[in-house]
Scaffold this motif. Sequence first.
Motif, PDB file in Angstrom:
ATOM      1  N   ALA A  28       0.865  -1.182   0.000  1.00 44.99           N
ATOM      2  CA  ALA A  28       0.000   0.000   0.000  1.00 44.99           C
ATOM      3  C   ALA A  28       0.895   1.223   0.000  1.00 44.99           C
ATOM      4  CB  ALA A  28      -0.917  -0.009   1.225  1.00 44.99           C
ATOM      5  N   GLN A  87      -0.492   3.788   9.032  1.00 45.33           N
ATOM      6  CA  GLN A  87      -1.678   3.709   8.174  1.00 45.33           C
ATOM      7  C   GLN A  87      -1.392   2.876   6.932  1.00 45.33           C
ATOM      8  OE1 GLN A  87      -2.977   7.682   7.315  1.00 45.33           O
ATOM      9  NE2 GLN A  87      -3.260   8.237   9.460  1.00 45.33           N
ATOM     10  N   LEU A 124      -1.130  -0.818   7.912  1.00 47.36           N
ATOM     11  CA  LEU A 124      -2.418  -1.446   8.195  1.00 47.36           C
ATOM     12  C   LEU A 124      -3.214  -1.710   6.917  1.00 47.36           C
ATOM     13  CD1 LEU A 124      -3.457   0.504  11.421  1.00 47.36           C
ATOM     14  CD2 LEU A 124      -2.501  -1.807  11.241  1.00 47.36           C
ATOM     15  N   ARG A 125      -3.093  -0.802   5.938  1.00 45.61           N
ATOM     16  CA  ARG A 125      -3.772  -1.030   4.660  1.00 45.61           C
ATOM     17  C   ARG A 125      -3.190  -2.249   3.960  1.00 45.61           C
ATOM     18  NH1 ARG A 125      -3.496   5.278   2.740  1.00 45.61           N
ATOM     19  NH2 ARG A 125      -4.993   6.107   4.272  1.00 45.61           N
ATOM     20  N   MET A 184      -1.687  -4.731   5.409  1.00 48.61           N
ATOM     21  CA  MET A 184      -2.047  -5.916   6.189  1.00 48.61           C
ATOM     22  C   MET A 184      -3.465  -6.369   5.878  1.00 48.61           C
ATOM     23  SD  MET A 184       0.582  -6.841   7.860  1.00 48.61           S
ATOM     24  CE  MET A 184      -0.200  -7.995   8.978  1.00 48.61           C
ATOM     25  N   GLU A 185      -4.365  -5.429   5.647  1.00 48.95           N
ATOM     26  CA  GLU A 185      -5.736  -5.791   5.301  1.00 48.95           C
ATOM     27  C   GLU A 185      -5.777  -6.567   3.989  1.00 48.95           C
ATOM     28  OE1 GLU A 185      -8.769  -5.571   6.719  1.00 48.95           O
ATOM     29  OE2 GLU A 185      -7.681  -5.035   8.540  1.00 48.95           O
ATOM     30  N   LEU A 186      -4.959  -6.138   3.030  1.00 45.28           N
ATOM     31  CA  LEU A 186      -4.886  -6.852   1.760  1.00 45.28           C
ATOM     32  C   LEU A 186      -4.285  -8.239   1.947  1.00 45.28           C
ATOM     33  CD1 LEU A 186      -3.628  -3.934  -0.520  1.00 45.28           C
ATOM     34  CD2 LEU A 186      -5.940  -4.884  -0.431  1.00 45.28           C
ATOM     35  N   LYS A 210      -4.452 -10.114   4.597  1.00 42.70           N
ATOM     36  CA  LYS A 210      -5.371 -10.996   5.335  1.00 42.70           C
ATOM     37  C   LYS A 210      -6.262 -11.820   4.410  1.00 42.70           C
ATOM     38  CE  LYS A 210      -5.881  -8.268   9.585  1.00 42.70           C
ATOM     39  NZ  LYS A 210      -6.818  -7.428  10.372  1.00 42.70           N
ATOM     40  N   ALA A 211      -6.493 -11.304   3.214  1.00 43.82           N
ATOM     41  CA  ALA A 211      -7.336 -12.038   2.271  1.00 43.82           C
ATOM     42  C   ALA A 211      -6.632 -13.276   1.727  1.00 43.82           C
ATOM     43  CB  ALA A 211      -7.733 -11.116   1.118  1.00 43.82           C
ATOM     44  N   ASP A 254      -3.608 -16.530   6.858  1.00 40.85           N
ATOM     45  CA  ASP A 254      -4.125 -16.421   8.223  1.00 40.85           C
ATOM     46  C   ASP A 254      -3.021 -15.850   9.099  1.00 40.85           C
ATOM     47  OD1 ASP A 254      -5.222 -16.644  10.712  1.00 40.85           O
ATOM     48  OD2 ASP A 254      -5.731 -18.772  10.559  1.00 40.85           O
ATOM     49  N   TYR A 292       4.415  -2.814  16.938  1.00 36.90           N
ATOM     50  CA  TYR A 292       3.694  -3.887  16.255  1.00 36.90           C
ATOM     51  C   TYR A 292       4.651  -4.999  15.828  1.00 36.90           C
ATOM     52  CZ  TYR A 292       1.018  -6.338  12.673  1.00 36.90           C
ATOM     53  OH  TYR A 292       0.401  -7.298  11.921  1.00 36.90           O
TER      54      TYR A 292
END
Length: 475
Positions: free
Chosen positions: A32, A42, A45-46, A48-50, A52-53, A56, A219
């Motif tokens: 990102a 930020q 985290l963006r 990481m959201e990608l 996660k798909a 796991d 983190y």
Amino acid sequence: MSLALLIDFGSTYTKVTAVDLETDRPVGRAQAPSTVDTDVLQGLLRAMELLKARVDLADVSLKLASSSAAGGLRMVAVGLIARLTSEAANRAALGAGAKVIDVFDRGLNQRKVRQLEEINPDIILLAGGVDGGNKEVILQNAQQIASSKVRAPVVVAGNVDAGDEASRILRQGGHQTYLCQNVMPEMNTLNVDPAREMIREVFVKHIVEAKGLERAVDYVGNLVMPTPMAVLRITDLLATGADTEPGIGDTMVVDVGGATTDVHTAAGGLPVEAEVRMMGLDEPFAKRTVEGDLGLRVSARSLIDAVSRSIMPRNIRMALESNEALLRMEYLTANTSTLPHVSDEWEMDTKMAAAASFIAAERHAGRLETARTDFGTTVMVQRGKDLTQVGTLIGTGGVIAFGRNPEIIMAECLFDHNDPFSLRPKHPRLLVDAGYMMYAGGLLSTVYPDKAIRLVKSSLRPAELPKEYLVTGDG
């Protein structure tokens, strides 16, 4: 499944890679736009959201991170002899997250101090004098820096007999000061490792102070490694191998990014021809050069300036000096997260990257020169590393890993008959870091060297050199 999460806070993009520690293969990757100007967490985290798909994240057992999110430390070196100070500074900056942007020699005067204040560096390397030699210049320079408007931290790495006094002067002037061993304890003998560790320490503090990176470090749970150090580390390891995984031999890596173009080599670099003499300081086996004026986004304007000053292949020069190209450079500089979408934009990125590779490789490689001996005869001498016999050239960075014509970009790193004195590789195999794993391998190598080599090897894909770039015979 046990996963390693490998993160890079880049100047343009924040990248995350998940690696299966049982198979040594990547199982997911995402990126990102980096959010350096607001809160770098930020962007993480963006990404990481990608990710996660695809994986796991509950399986993550190891987190490691690298960063060049602040663009690297802009370092100025101050010493006694310009050539030696420059060489020592560049080697001390090697992989430590800094780039040398200027060098001042002899004593600082009012004019030089004004120049230093205009540069306003992130860090200063204060050198000068071999141990037991000249003390006056380093003490004078310490006083000038202490009295200036510059507030950058200073690494004092000069004459050991003057170190304590120079540090005291700087601290009294309000400077954060780091004292270490002399970078040149004897004439023509370098000792840069202590200064490099100090620079890395400053880099980590500087990076962590970037907005939001304190939370990112929390983190990750580990100190952040400079991205250049990670890539240099895996370049060295790829060449030499580890306990259970063989190396691939002498290697050159070109990494074209948004802010810089870096060249890494793991090679001895001694003269190939018996009649050629080495000149200058010994070269390190693992070497990195960073070119802060050669980038595709943050440094797009300065890349064009560098092209205008270089002897560049005609087709590249013409493409980059058109009005359309100049307008595109202005746009990319202001919109650093822009990706190419149409053919013209891809072609422009390729031409820019080819130009950056050409100039960066020329600056990194050694050169042959003629010199006169004391007896009046002419001999051939070599300065820097002879890379003509390097067997592997690896291309990395987004424009190479995900671009349409990586072989054109990498070909510009090679030996050129028009400049036979530049000792660039002649007949290497070309490999593309297709999975963008070099930084990830460097991080993983700090814990699992063998796994790191296997990870990067799994990412390398062969590229075919265009016929017009083939070097035949002894050339």
